[in-house]
Each structure stands twice: as structure tokens, then as C-alpha cells.
Design a protein around this motif. Structure first.
Motif, short mmCIF file in Angstrom:
data_model
loop_
_atom_site.label_atom_id
_atom_site.label_comp_id
_atom_site.label_asym_id
_atom_site.label_seq_id
_atom_site.Cartn_x
_atom_site.Cartn_y
_atom_site.Cartn_z
N ASN A 14 0.83 -1.23 0.00
CA ASN A 14 0.00 0.00 0.00
C ASN A 14 0.86 1.27 0.00
OD1 ASN A 14 -2.57 1.56 2.08
ND2 ASN A 14 -2.48 1.45 -0.12
N ALA A 43 -5.48 -0.23 0.22
CA ALA A 43 -4.92 -0.94 1.38
C ALA A 43 -3.91 -1.97 0.89
CB ALA A 43 -6.03 -1.63 2.17
N ALA A 47 1.52 -5.54 6.43
CA ALA A 47 1.53 -4.35 7.30
C ALA A 47 2.90 -3.68 7.37
CB ALA A 47 1.09 -4.74 8.70
N THR A 50 2.58 0.20 7.22
CA THR A 50 1.41 0.84 7.84
C THR A 50 1.77 2.22 8.41
OG1 THR A 50 0.33 -1.24 8.33
CG2 THR A 50 -0.28 0.61 9.72
N GLY A 51 0.94 3.21 8.09
CA GLY A 51 1.13 4.57 8.61
C GLY A 51 2.02 5.44 7.75
N ALA A 74 -0.63 4.50 4.36
CA ALA A 74 -0.75 3.05 4.19
C ALA A 74 -1.48 2.37 5.34
CB ALA A 74 0.64 2.43 4.03
N ARG A 75 -2.31 1.41 4.98
CA ARG A 75 -2.98 0.58 6.00
C ARG A 75 -3.12 -0.84 5.45
NH1 ARG A 75 -8.33 -0.98 5.26
NH2 ARG A 75 -9.60 0.16 3.75
N ARG A 76 -3.32 -1.77 6.35
CA ARG A 76 -3.51 -3.16 5.94
C ARG A 76 -5.00 -3.44 5.73
NH1 ARG A 76 -0.91 -8.32 9.12
NH2 ARG A 76 -0.98 -9.74 7.34
#
Ligand code: 4NP
Length: 165
Positions: A14, A43, A47, A50-51, A74-76
């Protein structure tokens, strides 16, 4: 008449492909005056990032073509995404397989490959540009821009004919 179509783009991290698809498709939707009835998000299946904001190379390549990715984070993928989004569109076969493993059976028909919506079906995968050079990011944009027009037509058709999947 269905009032909204919700689209989620999914890649591995992501930070490259799916935020690019989110930024490009959001602009295509805005330009068509359809922002109130087509919801766009992205998404990752992993992960690791992430963030984080999208990869600098993805942001620069997109910016040169007039697409702004700077506000994306970004996120899962979470299991609720399958009930919340009408279309969950994978960038490649690996991510499609991971999504299918996670997706509750009742929503299985929502999970598809993004490039199915390109007018020409020469290629079905958006190749991962992360470990390559800048040409990879241009290729990602070429494929995404092409499929985005097809996806917009599909969303317009679904809004008019809610039985269409
Ligand atoms: P994306 O690209 O799936 O298009 O966001 C990648 C980003 C990060 C990694 C791989 C692919 N990674 O291995 O960290």
C-alpha cells in the motif's frame, strides 16, 4: 437506483501500486463529477509500511501526470473491508489469492483483478515496481490510467443497473 459504489484497491505494501490507483481513479471520478457516488480507498495485504505515505518514487511519477498521492497513508486490509466495499481490486495474482483466503464466502464475487477493467486484456497484473527503477513506476501509471477509464464506465453502469456485478 443504487446510490454509491465503493472501490478498494489492494497491493502488497500500500505504498506504490494501490495508492497510485487510488490517486488516479479519484481524479478520474472527480473529473467525471461522480465524487459523491463513487468512494475510493486503498490498502495492502501486508503491514510492513502501515502509517507511511506513498513511496517517494510513486508520488513523483504520479505528480508529473497531475495526480496527488500526498494525503494517502498506508494501511492493511481488514476483514470489514469485504463487507464495506463493493469492489476489492487486487493488483496481481498473489494479492488476489491472499484476499480470497481472507474474504468471507458471501463477498467472494467482490474480489477481482483491477486490470480486468482495462479495455484491452493483454495483461492482468500491475507489476511490483518496488525493487526496480523509475520505468517501473511509469508502467504502473500507464496500466492504472488505462484500467481506470474502464472501471469508471463499470461503476456508472452499476449505479444505473444495481444488478450488475
Ligand atoms: P506495493 O509495492 O505493493 O505496490 O506497495 C511494494 C512495497 C513494499 C514492498 C513490496 C512491494 N516491500 O517488500 O516492502
Amino acid at each position: 437506483m443504487k446510490s454509491e459504489v465503493r472501490v478498494l484497491f489492494v497491493c502488497l505494501g500500500n505504498i506504490c501500486r494501490s495508492p497510485t490507483a487510488e490517486g488516479v481513479f479519484r481524479k478520474v471520478v472527480d473529473d467525471a463529477g461522480m465524487a459523491t457516488c463513487i468512494v475510493v480507498d486503498s490498502a495492502g495485504t501486508h503491514a510492513y509500511h502501515t502509517g507511511e505515505a506513498p513511496d517517494r518514487r510513486a508520488q513523483l511519477a504520479a505528480e508529473k501526470r497531475g495526480f496527488d498521492l500526498s494525503k494517502i497513508m498506508a494501511r492493511r486490509v481488514v476483514v470489514e473491508d469485504f463487507s464495506q466495499f463493493d469492489l476489492v481490486l487486487a493488483m496481481d495474482q498473489d494479492n488476489l489469492r491472499l484476499l480470497r483466503e481472507q474474504c468471507p464466502e458471501e463477498y467472494a464475487d467482490r474480489v477481482r483483478l483491477f486490470l480486468e477493467f482495462a479495455a484491452d486484456h493483454d495483461e492482468l497484473e500491475v507489476p511490483d515496481p518496488y525493487y526496480g527503477g523509475s520505468l517501473g513506476f511509469e508502467r504502473v501509471l500507464d496500466l492504472i490510467e488505462r484500467a481506470s477509464s474502464g472501471l469508471l464506465k463499470h461503476c456508472q453502469l452499476r449505479l444505473d443497473h444495481p444488478a450488475i456485478k
